[in-house]
Design an enzyme around this catalytic site. Structure first.
Site, PDB file in Angstrom:
ATOM      1  N   SER A  61      -7.115   4.082   0.058  1.00 60.90           N
ATOM      2  CA  SER A  61      -6.181   3.550  -1.125  1.00 60.90           C
ATOM      3  C   SER A  61      -6.613   3.100  -2.029  1.00 60.90           C
ATOM      4  O   SER A  61      -5.733   2.842  -2.452  1.00 60.90           O
ATOM      5  CB  SER A  61      -5.130   2.367   0.189  1.00 60.90           C
ATOM      6  OG  SER A  61      -4.497   2.528   0.525  1.00 60.90           O
ATOM      7  N   SER A 103      -2.579   3.556  -1.039  1.00 60.82           N
ATOM      8  CA  SER A 103      -1.731   2.972  -0.850  1.00 60.82           C
ATOM      9  C   SER A 103      -1.379   1.795  -2.579  1.00 60.82           C
ATOM     10  O   SER A 103      -0.609   1.369  -2.856  1.00 60.82           O
ATOM     11  CB  SER A 103      -1.506   1.266  -0.184  1.00 60.82           C
ATOM     12  OG  SER A 103      -2.698   0.862   0.181  1.00 60.82           O
ATOM     13  N   LYS A 112      -2.709  -6.618  -6.749  1.00 60.76           N
ATOM     14  CA  LYS A 112      -1.913  -5.906  -5.462  1.00 60.76           C
ATOM     15  C   LYS A 112      -0.683  -6.303  -4.475  1.00 60.76           C
ATOM     16  O   LYS A 112      -0.743  -7.233  -4.235  1.00 60.76           O
ATOM     17  CB  LYS A 112      -2.517  -4.868  -4.650  1.00 60.76           C
ATOM     18  CG  LYS A 112      -2.104  -4.167  -3.722  1.00 60.76           C
ATOM     19  CD  LYS A 112      -3.340  -2.811  -3.077  1.00 60.76           C
ATOM     20  CE  LYS A 112      -2.636  -1.949  -2.576  1.00 60.76           C
ATOM     21  NZ  LYS A 112      -3.524  -1.332  -1.783  1.00 60.76           N
TER      22      LYS A 112
END
Length: 467
Positions: free
Chosen positions: A174, A150, A75
């Site tokens: 997220s 996210s 990520k």
């Protein structure tokens, strides 16, 4: 003919170990797919040359770790030496770290092959992945819609067959929000379960690392690998240890399941449950009852949550190291959050943290009668790209809550939670539910999730899958 991305993560791991798949060929397969579907916005950075070198290294390596030869991606909040790490922000557009974060290093030790960076919202602060530094992460079922956040890029990559699985982080939903948005499995572990992203490395204790996968069993395999990451051993040992992949293959017998559509935001924001989300929730409730579990209303009445979470959200932004100049480069919502967080007084911050711990104790006590609690995963259908743009920060926050009111409180309580698709809407888009477990209760969630998955049967894939 079966293509590598048609195989589950478990099947790919087995094929790699048996020699039926070569890590170099598998990397090329996924790199080609990442390139072909770049318009989905799953990746912030792709590193094909580094991935090819790494595949050759892995092929010659010994011993072989649990993720040996598996293509994965960081990520874009995880620093990796020599790879641009932008945190989804124009303020970090030219940052190339010289050292890797512990998670990147540990995944290397586990034998994974990094192919790049998945897209995230700016500094992971929002539940949608539309950073201004590059294009949005798009729902592969409905590309006009966003993917949630996210960890939006990671979820898109898994759903579209650009990666066999992914590692995300979850500080308020997220992992679960994007996974539910695009119809894959997302697992937020208990606070303290993992040696990386344990939840104990920040004062609010919210963010943990966890798996995003296409099946519950794959999520269990990746959780096992994450729990065993070496050489980091500072997680608190939680009850109910793995192997978690086995939990996903064992039937759960006679568990007590609480069900609720109540969220802690109901008295503060305009929370309206979408009819398709209601159908998914009711369907999962019926399936669990049919399986012989004792299903009952959780009778949950949370109080005082919105005020404490607003403090924690602002405080999380205050920790981001942004200079006065940087604040002119970040997105307006980020700048507002940072400034609001830095304006918090010590009594306000300590009061919010104290209230959070009290909420944690109350929630665990309220759910103590159950082995798991079922809620909707999301309250609304996937939002169009640009849905959140152009609003003032308070309204943007409220809109995120209206979309995903069942997520952040699980982080405050430190509990594990699993989201998975159970039904489809009239257009064929998956609709998910959430299972929340006891502290350390990931095994029960995986077992229940696997039962729901088996009852549901195989889901079709989004169009990109077969293109």
């Amino acid at each position: 003919m079966t293509r590598p991305h048609d195989l589950s993560l478990i099947a790919q791991v087995a094929a790699l170990r048996e020699g039926a798949l070569d890590p170099r060929d598998l990397v090329e397969h996924y790199l080609a797919r990442v390139s072909r579907f770049a318009d989905l916005g799953a990746f912030a950075e792709v590193t094909p040359d580094a991935a090819r070198r790494r595949a050759a290294e892995v092929l010659a390596s010994s011993p072989r770790g649990p993720l040996w030869g598996v293509p994965l991606a960081d990520k874009d909040l995880v620093a990796r030496a020599g790879v641009p790490t932008r945190y989804g922000s124009r303020s970090r557009a030219y940052i190339v770290p010289s050292a890797s974060d512990p998670l990147a290093t540990a995944l290397d030790v586990a034998g994974a092959i990094n192919v790049g960076k998945t897209s995230t919202s700016e500094f992971g602060l929002t539940g949608f992945t539309e950073p201004l530094i590059h294009g949005p992460a798009r729902d592969p079922w409905r590309p006009s819609a966003g993917a949630g956040g996210s960890s939006g890029g990671a979820a898109v990559a898994v759903a579209a067959g650009l990666l066999p699985a992914a590692v995300g982080s979850d500080g308020g939903g997220s992992i679960r929000i994007p996974s539910a948005t695009v119809g894959v499995v997302g697992l937020k572990p208990s606070r303290g379960r993992l040696p990386i992203g344990s939840g104990f490395d920040a004062p609010d204790g919210l963010s943990v690392t966890g798996p995003i996968a296409r099946t519950v069993e794959d999520a269990g395999l990746l959780l096992d690998a994450l729990v065993g990451l070496a050489p980091f051993t500072y997680a608190t040992a939680a009850p109910g240890s793995g192997p978690f992949v086995e939990a996903a293959s064992r039937p759960a017998a006679g568990l007590r399941i609480g069900v609720t559509t109540v969220s802690p935001w109901d008295d503060d924001e305009n929370i309206t449950l979408d009819p398709d989300a209601r159908v998914a929730f009711d369907t999962a409730t019926a399936w669990l009852s049919d399986a012989g579990h004792a299903v009952a209303d959780a009778d949950w009445h949370p109080v005082g949550y919105p005020a404490l979470f607003r403090v924690l959200w602002r405080a999380s932004a205050a920790r981001i190291p942004l200079s006065t100049h940087d604040l002119t480069l970040v997105e307006p919502l980020t700048a507002w959050l940072v400034q609001e967080g830095r304006a918090l007084t010590a009594p306000e911050l300590l009061g919010g943290l104290t209230e959070a711990r009290a909420f944690e104790r109350r929630t665990i006590a309220d759910f103590a009668a159950f082995d798991a609690v079922l809620t909707p995963a999301l309250a609304q259908s996937p939002r169009p790209v640009g849905w959140y743009a152009g609003h003032d920060p308070e309204r943007t926050f409220a809109m995120q809550v209206e979309y995903a009111p069942y997520s952040s409180f699980v982080n405050v309580a430190g509990l594990p939670a699993l989201t998975l698709p159970v039904t489809r809407d009239a257009e064929g888009h998956p609709v998910s539910v959430q299972l929340i477990g006891r502290p350390g209760g990931e095994a029960a969630l995986l077992a229940l999730g696997a039962e729901l998955e088996a009852r549901r049967g195989p889901l079709p894939h989004p169009p990109a899958w077969d293109a």
